[in-house]
Design a protein around this motif. Structure first.
Motif: not given
Length: 418
Positions: A206-216, A195-198
């Motif tokens: 626009p906004g971020l569409t993904g997240m990841s992390q450094a394997p370490y 609801q917020y994103t819409q």
């Protein structure tokens, strides 16, 4: 989305894309790392993001309605405090949790523990799923300890269900019932986030569409803990295990991000909070081998999928700046917490877009003239020749509204290229 909102969305995205590609847009784009602040300033608080989603969403949307100079939205979103309670989450403390000392206006706090012993590397590497079910999840979420009985053997599986008995034991069935309740609570938070994103998209943000992390960082944050991974790092015999684990986590992250290849998105950008690459945590050879190499594997995979990796270099990163040039030109965005931005621009300016470094403490405790001075200095140091987005050195939970207003006024006055 109205035609006006579509127009604003395109303008903002183009401004950001131009900067990432090392160009000069009409003005410096602004990536506002406002987190709990967008709630606190509008009659809500971060506790609502965990327990009163409607109130939190309305407050966050109102912030962006009132601040059209932002070029992206960045509120971290809602997640279920009730689900965390049911799972007995050992890794977090949060506002609203029974018995918590975290104030309502603050973001959650991380409680770091070792969830994998040093001698368990072989088990984790050789049977990752089994290790996660039998040991890791029950340690992190004690309410789900029924999963610790899970053990599947292929012997006689064609002829009898006994090979599955650990899955349907009494304790396991109780855990599944609890998981169903957790899923229901998490679904409510997910609906609020949608609801917020819409709502903010309909305002043209626009906004971020993904997240990841450094394997370490995955290995250090979630498995060994900071002190545990330091012990591993100084043990030559353990570094091979660490390298194997980081490579495995890189492959897992790449697999989890495959949706970028198939989902049509107006903006493709993945956020990486880099926790343990900070100056002083490891030497240059260790950083290259254990931190940067597996991280770069994910970066390149994302770029190949048309995604911009946004890497938040937390802490001091002076000794890492040259290493960060080891990426394709105009494809990566670096956000810094604490570096000399003029030096970062000198080293990275021909390779990657940079942003960040405005001290968040200044917005809380500084004077208006301090905000003006520091904002102008960042613009003077980083604006020339483009490849720059304005942002903070971290996420803002608490700030003086008059300092935030001063920041916006200064950006509007001095942030134009044309």
């Amino acid at each position: 989305m109205t035609e006006e909102a579509k127009k604003l969305f395109v303008e903002r995205k183009q401004r950001i894309d131009t900067a990432i590609a090392l160009g000069t847009p009409d003005r410096v784009p602004f990536f506002p790392m406002f987190n709990a602040y967008v709630l606190n300033v509008n009659g809500s608080c971060y506790r609502d993001a965990l327990y009163d989603y409607e109130k939190a969403v309305n407050a966050a949307v109102k912030f962006y309605e009132d601040h059209p100079l932002c070029d992206m939205h960045s509120f971290i979103g809602c997640f279920s405090g009730r689900a965390q309670e049911l799972a007995d989450n050992q890794t977090l403390d949060w506002p609203g949790k029974p018995g918590t000392l975290v104030p309502d206006f603050s973001i959650y706090q991380v409680i770091e523990r070792e969830y994998m012993e040093q001698d368990e590397y072989p088990e984790m590497l050789n049977d990752f799923t089994g290790f996660m079910l039998r040991k890791y999840i029950p340690r992190m979420f004690p309410s789900l300890k029924g999963l610790s009985n899970t053990s599947i053997s292929p012997v006689n599986m064609l002829f009898t269900g006994s090979a599955l008995s650990s899955i349907y034991s009494g304790e396991s069935l109780e855990t599944y019932q609890l998981l169903a309740k957790i899923a229901d609570e998490d679904a409510k938070a997910a609906a609020a986030n949608a609801q917020y994103t819409q709502a903010v998209m309909e305002l043209g943000f626009p906004g971020l569409t993904g997240m990841s992390q450094a394997p370490y960082d995955i290995l250090g944050n979630y498995f060994r803990g900071t002190m545990g991974i330091f012990e591993d790092l100084v043990d030559e015999d353990m570094q091979e295990y660490m390298e194997r684990a980081c490579d495995m986590f890189a492959d897992q992250q790449i697999q989890s991000l495959q949706y970028f290849k198939y989902v049509d998105m107006p903006m493709k950008m993945a956020f990486f909070p880099l926790h343990m690459g900070v100056d002083g945590f490891m030497n240059a050879e260790q950083y290259e081998r254990l931190y940067w190499k597996p991280l770069k594997k994910i970066i390149i995979a994302l770029i190949d999928m048309g995604v911009t990796p946004l890497l938040f270099c937390e802490g001091g990163y002076k000794s890492r700046l040259e290493q960060l040039t080891d990426v394709p030109k105009g494809k990566v965005l670096y956000l810094f917490e604490n570096v000399d931005m003029k030096e970062a621009k000198r080293i990275l300016g021909g390779t990657a877009c940079i942003m960040g470094n405005l001290p968040i403490s200044m917005l809380t405790f500084g004077k208006k003239e301090d905000v003006i001075k520091e904002t102008r200095k960042l613009l003077d140091d980083c604006m020339p020749d483009g490849g720059y987005i304005f942002s903070f050195g971290g996420e803002v939970d608490d700030a003086l509204p008059e300092n935030v207003d001063t920041l916006f006024e200064t950006l509007e006055k001095y942030g134009k290229y044309q």
